[in-house]
Design an enzyme around this catalytic site. Sequence first.
Site, PDB file in Angstrom:
ATOM      1  N   HIS A 279       0.841  -1.202   0.000  1.00 28.81           N
ATOM      2  CA  HIS A 279       0.000   0.000   0.000  1.00 28.81           C
ATOM      3  C   HIS A 279       0.880   1.258   0.000  1.00 28.81           C
ATOM      4  O   HIS A 279       0.670   2.173  -0.797  1.00 28.81           O
ATOM      5  CB  HIS A 279      -0.936  -0.030   1.212  1.00 28.81           C
ATOM      6  CG  HIS A 279      -1.644   1.264   1.468  1.00 28.81           C
ATOM      7  ND1 HIS A 279      -2.950   1.501   1.074  1.00 28.81           N
ATOM      8  CD2 HIS A 279      -1.223   2.413   2.048  1.00 28.81           C
ATOM      9  CE1 HIS A 279      -3.284   2.735   1.401  1.00 28.81           C
ATOM     10  NE2 HIS A 279      -2.262   3.319   2.003  1.00 28.81           N
ATOM     11  N   GLU A 280       1.886   1.274   0.876  1.00 30.79           N
ATOM     12  CA  GLU A 280       2.780   2.438   0.936  1.00 30.79           C
ATOM     13  C   GLU A 280       3.546   2.603  -0.372  1.00 30.79           C
ATOM     14  O   GLU A 280       3.757   3.717  -0.851  1.00 30.79           O
ATOM     15  CB  GLU A 280       3.756   2.308   2.114  1.00 30.79           C
ATOM     16  CG  GLU A 280       3.101   2.272   3.497  1.00 30.79           C
ATOM     17  CD  GLU A 280       2.319   3.537   3.808  1.00 30.79           C
ATOM     18  OE1 GLU A 280       2.701   4.607   3.314  1.00 30.79           O
ATOM     19  OE2 GLU A 280       1.307   3.447   4.526  1.00 30.79           O
ATOM     20  N   HIS A 283       1.654   4.438  -2.956  1.00 32.80           N
ATOM     21  CA  HIS A 283       1.720   5.906  -2.890  1.00 32.80           C
ATOM     22  C   HIS A 283       2.910   6.432  -3.689  1.00 32.80           C
ATOM     23  O   HIS A 283       2.828   7.472  -4.325  1.00 32.80           O
ATOM     24  CB  HIS A 283       1.843   6.364  -1.434  1.00 32.80           C
ATOM     25  CG  HIS A 283       0.546   6.295  -0.673  1.00 32.80           C
ATOM     26  ND1 HIS A 283      -0.623   6.827  -1.147  1.00 32.80           N
ATOM     27  CD2 HIS A 283       0.249   5.751   0.533  1.00 32.80           C
ATOM     28  CE1 HIS A 283      -1.589   6.612  -0.267  1.00 32.80           C
ATOM     29  NE2 HIS A 283      -1.086   5.954   0.757  1.00 32.80           N
ATOM     30  N   GLU A 361      -5.708   7.178  -1.095  1.00 38.11           N
ATOM     31  CA  GLU A 361      -5.754   5.958  -0.285  1.00 38.11           C
ATOM     32  C   GLU A 361      -6.449   4.828  -1.041  1.00 38.11           C
ATOM     33  O   GLU A 361      -5.998   3.684  -1.018  1.00 38.11           O
ATOM     34  CB  GLU A 361      -6.457   6.208   1.050  1.00 38.11           C
ATOM     35  CG  GLU A 361      -5.708   7.141   1.998  1.00 38.11           C
ATOM     36  CD  GLU A 361      -4.273   6.706   2.262  1.00 38.11           C
ATOM     37  OE1 GLU A 361      -4.021   5.490   2.353  1.00 38.11           O
ATOM     38  OE2 GLU A 361      -3.404   7.583   2.338  1.00 38.11           O
TER      39      GLU A 361
HETATM   40 ZN   LIG Z   1      -1.990   5.285   2.581  1.00 38.48          ZN
END
Ligand SMILES: [Zn+2]
Length: 419
Positions: A279-280, A283, A361
């Site tokens: 997930h990171e 980004h 997100e």
């Molecule tokens: Zn995030």
Amino acid sequence: LSPSLLLLIVGLAILASLGFDIWLDRRQIHWLEQHRTAVPPAFSGRVTLEEHHRAVDYALERLRLSVFDSALGSALSALLLIGGLFAGLTDLAIAIAGQGYVAGLLLTGAVMLVYAVPEVPVAAWRTFRIEQKYGFNRTTPALFVADMLKGAALAVVIGAPFILAIDWIVRHAGQYWWLAGWGFYVAFSLLMLLIVPRFVMPLFNKFEPIDDQALRARIETLLARCGFHASGLFKMDGSKRSSHGNAFFTGFGPTKRIVLFDTILSSLTPSEIEAVLAHELGHFKLRHIVKRMLTGFAVSLVAFAVIGYLVGAGWFAAGFGVAPDTAQNMPLVSLILCMLVLPSFTGWAKGISNWRSRLHEWEADAYAAQQTNGADLASALLKLHKDNASPGTTDPIYSTFRHSHPPTAERIARLQPAS
Ligand SMILES: [Zn+2]
């Protein structure tokens, strides 16, 4: 603009901004009180009624403190700007050090203390009453004081050269000083991105390479698969201060580092950690970090232009009781005034940046579900949600303005459509 009209406008802006903050917090308080009796449907079977009560009570205590904190901040702004305290501090700084660079530093320091000193008991209450009561706090009073002193020392070491440079630019760079000031601000921010992870964060926490070989191998495979180059994989002793967990990236370009809190390493399984990291990574891969930074620089360019106009306008500093020759010889005084006045006019904009952050997100969740197993991210989110005692239900308007992340229940539902 006549002085009394300027003070009226600024006074109304402070009140409106405070009213908006309190209105939002009160909405959320009301919502949580209404929804305390039953576990939210999305979490039934996953969260017990007892856990739900604890989460709601914890959120309510923080919200009530936030109402007090907003009122305190607005009262201090009103005291400085409308009550004449700022003009008084300016006179004092000039009486001590004349109208040069030292007076500018003294005035900046005095204004920062006006806001920082009353915040100390608020922060102590948050840490030693609220966090303590719900079992999250690990900060000792000695660590609290040490953190505060280190923070103050850093503010001097990093802040003073910055203020001196800006003061020099506003004195010497002519009519378009604000453009040069903005350029310096951008360069300084980029330099901080290089310095902070290497030299500042280690003053507060210990960073060690992750020694679990199986986990390292797993993460390195993920990084290779996503085509990501990091200069290190670190474990941070977040448990020194709190049992809340987190994971993040710092630095940019070749200095990128991945940091996992030790609290996460002990509560999540290796496949859940991999999903959180994916997930990171999302980004980074989707350029969220760069986009956020560029937006920040664009917004600050507009802010510098507005400040440039106000510093040049004779009525602005005069309206707050600053003598004409002070405004003339010490333009930094007007610049500090701008920094005090502008936030009361821009608080609502947080709603826009939070809306954008929530879109990011969703995108990062989708990326993680592509690169790893979405079900692992879902179970990690549920664990973090429970570990952080989040209430799992929220007033929609409060959430729109205040939440940088979408509700956990909605994120889990998108990651696990089957269950
Ligand atoms: Zn995030």
